[in-house]
Design a protein around this motif. Sequence first.
Motif, PDB file in Angstrom:
ATOM      1  N   GLU A 117      15.527  15.194  65.360  1.00 49.39           N
ATOM      2  CA  GLU A 117      16.062  15.954  64.401  1.00 49.39           C
ATOM      3  C   GLU A 117      16.924  15.333  63.340  1.00 49.39           C
ATOM      4  OE1 GLU A 117      18.154  19.258  66.499  1.00 49.39           O
ATOM      5  OE2 GLU A 117      16.218  19.931  67.327  1.00 49.39           O
ATOM      6  N   TRP A 118      17.483  14.444  64.080  1.00 45.92           N
ATOM      7  CA  TRP A 118      18.559  13.568  62.853  1.00 45.92           C
ATOM      8  C   TRP A 118      17.451  12.607  62.204  1.00 45.92           C
ATOM      9  CZ3 TRP A 118      19.187   8.036  62.774  1.00 45.92           C
ATOM     10  CH2 TRP A 118      20.488   7.725  61.931  1.00 45.92           C
ATOM     11  N   ALA A 119      16.471  11.876  62.689  1.00 44.83           N
ATOM     12  CA  ALA A 119      15.570  11.274  62.070  1.00 44.83           C
ATOM     13  C   ALA A 119      15.000  12.030  60.687  1.00 44.83           C
ATOM     14  CB  ALA A 119      14.807  10.502  62.703  1.00 44.83           C
ATOM     15  N   ILE A 120      14.452  13.218  61.228  1.00 47.24           N
ATOM     16  CA  ILE A 120      13.485  14.051  60.369  1.00 47.24           C
ATOM     17  C   ILE A 120      14.562  14.566  59.062  1.00 47.24           C
ATOM     18  CG2 ILE A 120      12.621  16.336  60.038  1.00 47.24           C
ATOM     19  CD1 ILE A 120      11.382  15.933  62.758  1.00 47.24           C
ATOM     20  N   GLY A 121      15.902  14.692  59.494  1.00 51.79           N
ATOM     21  CA  GLY A 121      16.808  15.233  58.415  1.00 51.79           C
ATOM     22  C   GLY A 121      17.147  14.481  57.525  1.00 51.79           C
ATOM     23  N   ILE A 122      17.203  13.005  57.791  1.00 58.25           N
ATOM     24  CA  ILE A 122      17.283  11.997  56.675  1.00 58.25           C
ATOM     25  C   ILE A 122      16.021  11.691  56.243  1.00 58.25           C
ATOM     26  CG2 ILE A 122      17.993   9.624  56.748  1.00 58.25           C
ATOM     27  CD1 ILE A 122      20.100   9.804  58.883  1.00 58.25           C
ATOM     28  N   PRO A 166       3.647   2.909  51.448  1.00 66.47           N
ATOM     29  CA  PRO A 166       3.565   1.866  52.206  1.00 66.47           C
ATOM     30  C   PRO A 166       4.864   2.232  53.379  1.00 66.47           C
ATOM     31  CG  PRO A 166       3.521   0.862  50.178  1.00 66.47           C
ATOM     32  CD  PRO A 166       3.680   2.337  49.929  1.00 66.47           C
ATOM     33  N   VAL A 167       5.835   2.998  52.643  1.00 65.25           N
ATOM     34  CA  VAL A 167       7.090   3.194  53.600  1.00 65.25           C
ATOM     35  C   VAL A 167       6.562   4.329  54.603  1.00 65.25           C
ATOM     36  CG1 VAL A 167       9.268   4.437  53.601  1.00 65.25           C
ATOM     37  CG2 VAL A 167       8.634   3.020  51.867  1.00 65.25           C
ATOM     38  N   LEU A 168       5.828   5.208  54.184  1.00 66.05           N
ATOM     39  CA  LEU A 168       5.110   6.202  55.107  1.00 66.05           C
ATOM     40  C   LEU A 168       4.107   5.516  56.336  1.00 66.05           C
ATOM     41  CD1 LEU A 168       4.291   9.205  52.849  1.00 66.05           C
ATOM     42  CD2 LEU A 168       6.173   9.196  54.420  1.00 66.05           C
ATOM     43  N   ILE A 169       3.365   4.650  55.869  1.00 65.94           N
ATOM     44  CA  ILE A 169       2.732   4.017  56.942  1.00 65.94           C
ATOM     45  C   ILE A 169       3.243   3.164  58.036  1.00 65.94           C
ATOM     46  CG2 ILE A 169       0.599   2.242  57.058  1.00 65.94           C
ATOM     47  CD1 ILE A 169      -0.331   3.051  54.194  1.00 65.94           C
ATOM     48  N   VAL A 170       4.280   2.430  57.424  1.00 67.00           N
ATOM     49  CA  VAL A 170       5.071   1.572  58.309  1.00 67.00           C
ATOM     50  C   VAL A 170       5.800   2.519  59.272  1.00 67.00           C
ATOM     51  CG1 VAL A 170       7.095   0.095  58.641  1.00 67.00           C
ATOM     52  CG2 VAL A 170       5.257  -0.299  56.951  1.00 67.00           C
ATOM     53  N   GLY A 171       6.432   3.665  58.732  1.00 68.80           N
ATOM     54  CA  GLY A 171       6.975   4.660  59.516  1.00 68.80           C
ATOM     55  C   GLY A 171       6.332   5.310  60.350  1.00 68.80           C
ATOM     56  N   ALA A 202       3.610   4.092  61.748  1.00 68.05           N
ATOM     57  CA  ALA A 202       3.382   2.967  62.988  1.00 68.05           C
ATOM     58  C   ALA A 202       4.405   2.885  63.881  1.00 68.05           C
ATOM     59  CB  ALA A 202       2.753   1.674  62.193  1.00 68.05           C
ATOM     60  N   LEU A 203       5.440   2.756  63.425  1.00 68.17           N
ATOM     61  CA  LEU A 203       6.677   2.560  64.010  1.00 68.17           C
ATOM     62  C   LEU A 203       7.032   3.921  65.298  1.00 68.17           C
ATOM     63  CD1 LEU A 203       9.391   1.239  61.965  1.00 68.17           C
ATOM     64  CD2 LEU A 203       8.138  -0.073  63.689  1.00 68.17           C
ATOM     65  N   THR A 204       6.687   4.986  64.610  1.00 67.68           N
ATOM     66  CA  THR A 204       6.957   6.290  65.337  1.00 67.68           C
ATOM     67  C   THR A 204       5.888   6.323  66.403  1.00 67.68           C
ATOM     68  OG1 THR A 204       7.675   7.590  63.594  1.00 67.68           O
ATOM     69  CG2 THR A 204       6.744   8.829  65.126  1.00 67.68           C
ATOM     70  N   ALA A 205       4.555   5.836  66.098  1.00 73.53           N
ATOM     71  CA  ALA A 205       3.592   5.910  67.232  1.00 73.53           C
ATOM     72  C   ALA A 205       3.950   4.859  68.321  1.00 73.53           C
ATOM     73  CB  ALA A 205       2.153   5.445  66.550  1.00 73.53           C
ATOM     74  N   LEU A 206       4.297   3.637  67.747  1.00 70.56           N
ATOM     75  CA  LEU A 206       4.648   2.804  68.758  1.00 70.56           C
ATOM     76  C   LEU A 206       5.938   3.134  69.597  1.00 70.56           C
ATOM     77  CD1 LEU A 206       4.560  -0.260  70.026  1.00 70.56           C
ATOM     78  CD2 LEU A 206       6.199  -0.929  68.285  1.00 70.56           C
ATOM     79  N   ILE A 241       6.701   6.303  70.608  1.00 70.10           N
ATOM     80  CA  ILE A 241       5.864   7.448  71.390  1.00 70.10           C
ATOM     81  C   ILE A 241       5.221   6.872  72.504  1.00 70.10           C
ATOM     82  CG2 ILE A 241       4.526   9.288  71.330  1.00 70.10           C
ATOM     83  CD1 ILE A 241       5.477   9.923  68.759  1.00 70.10           C
ATOM     84  N   ALA A 242       4.478   5.754  72.279  1.00 68.66           N
ATOM     85  CA  ALA A 242       3.669   5.064  73.379  1.00 68.66           C
ATOM     86  C   ALA A 242       4.477   4.557  74.276  1.00 68.66           C
ATOM     87  CB  ALA A 242       2.845   4.160  72.572  1.00 68.66           C
ATOM     88  N   VAL A 243       5.485   3.684  73.868  1.00 66.50           N
ATOM     89  CA  VAL A 243       6.138   3.306  74.867  1.00 66.50           C
ATOM     90  C   VAL A 243       7.179   4.161  75.805  1.00 66.50           C
ATOM     91  CG1 VAL A 243       8.491   1.924  75.179  1.00 66.50           C
ATOM     92  CG2 VAL A 243       6.821   1.131  73.476  1.00 66.50           C
ATOM     93  N   ARG A 244       7.416   5.249  75.290  1.00 65.94           N
ATOM     94  CA  ARG A 244       8.033   6.520  75.995  1.00 65.94           C
ATOM     95  C   ARG A 244       7.262   7.012  76.792  1.00 65.94           C
ATOM     96  NH1 ARG A 244      12.134   9.938  76.368  1.00 65.94           N
ATOM     97  NH2 ARG A 244      11.907  12.278  76.753  1.00 65.94           N
ATOM     98  N   MET A 245       6.218   7.331  76.465  1.00 68.29           N
ATOM     99  CA  MET A 245       4.982   7.917  77.443  1.00 68.29           C
ATOM    100  C   MET A 245       4.724   6.951  78.384  1.00 68.29           C
ATOM    101  SD  MET A 245       2.310   9.991  74.702  1.00 68.29           S
ATOM    102  CE  MET A 245       1.396  10.375  76.147  1.00 68.29           C
TER     103      MET A 245
END
Length: 510
Positions: free
Chosen positions: A11-16, A33-38, A40-44, A46-50
């Motif tokens: 929630e904090w990340a989305i709010g910013i 470019p910012v959205l694509i990098v973001g 990719a990082l989010t997917a990474l 989530i994958a690590v967390r799962m």
Amino acid sequence: MNKQNWLRWTEWAIGIAVPMILFLTFQGINIWPVLIVGAALTALVIAVRMRGGDKGGAGGFGGLKQRRATNKSAIDNIRFEQIGGHERAKRELVEALDFLVKPEQIRQFGIRPLKGILLAGPPGTGKTLMAKAAAHYADAVFVGSSGSEFVEMYVGVGAGRIRDLFKEARQLALKQKKENAVIFIDEIDVIGGKREGGQQKEYDQTLNQLLTEMDGLYGDSSPRILVMAATNRKEMLDSALLRPGRFDRHIEVDLPDKKGRLHIIQLHAQNKPLAADVDLNRIAEETFSFSGAQLESVLNEAAIYAMRAEAKQITMEHMSQAIDKVMLGEKTDREANHEERRRVAIHELGHALVAEAVRPGSVSQVALSPRGKALGYVRHHSQQERYLYTKPYLEEQIMIALGGAVAEEMFYGNRSTGSQGDFDQSLNIVDTMINAGLTELGIVRLKNVTPDALSDATKAIMVELTDRTHTMLETQRTVFMSCLDVLIREENLTGEHFRCLIRDKKHLPV
């Protein structure tokens, strides 16, 4: 990170992120470019967390199952017979475990099964080993944790981890087809401390959850769960945790006596090549007040000394060096000048001569070798185990501590800073005498004694014992001087050598 914290950070990340994207779009900046990098990082993330979710669980126990699976292989090899000393504690623990392993008999007599066993005692006495041996004896799965694992700044995390701990114990027992499970919490005083009034803390919620889980344990449930805990600060624990129905048995795991120390030393010496001159009984005598962990370290350090010397076997000299290292630390490279060495030798001989006068045969070694913060030292060994101390015994102990300072005054007319530790030891013994009613103050409550009266009583004891020590050493001045030359020349004297010098010089004319 648990689910609650994960949602909070999301929630904090989305709010910013949303206001930032709108601002960049309004400024005409290409945000793709910012959205694509973001993304990719989010997917990474989530994958690590799962991938790590199964290990972490809801309570954030990352890698705990793997560690406990490792513990299981160690538990299979730990039996009560392999734990030296503590025979009384082991008997009491086995009796308590019989309630777990013999459910039919306890049901026949209407006995309520025990829910918890508390092991209390100094550090290094083998409380964790006894818990693992208990799990082996009861043919139970062993789930171990430490009180510090439940400490979190976020509300509810500690309580959640307590729930996960009990859940994991049940699941492991079912998976391994075991009827019993042992949950072991080391350093339970971290979460089980006395609760204070006022604002409730996160530690209180964790403790409340532990109490709730223990209240929910029943003897007819499957698998049966026994909670074991260890602490070296039992007086700090909350009364709700100590009452019957939770921790039903409190087992003291004290420092081993001479017989126990000998048993521990024999166990750790089984895989070490010992020379013929090694006397394990003597080592047990010289390691008075050592814990099991310290005794294991003595054997290990002795083996290291032997390896450094490229010796084929561990000798008694290696053992003696190891005892000194465990007690005082490794030898240092400090080099004192001749006058300083002479003062140190006089100081240590003062301790040794007083000790031999009041307790013949008690000196084990007199050394000028700097170890740790000490420039020299006298090692004593107890001639018999003591649990009660009389006034004469405590006074003799103070005289031994004062012997170094008194010897310096005899030969130099003044004292040095090397006596500070001796004075601290003496004053602590005086405090013990006052608390036990062994002084002229009689049986008193310290809070009712004025500081001046307390100071006067302490001063009177110290002055009297200092005078007695001075008189005792003056009668041995000739012996003192003869031993001094030998000690400065050889740097180390064994107890036997020191006593031979005393016997030889006593027959010389003064």
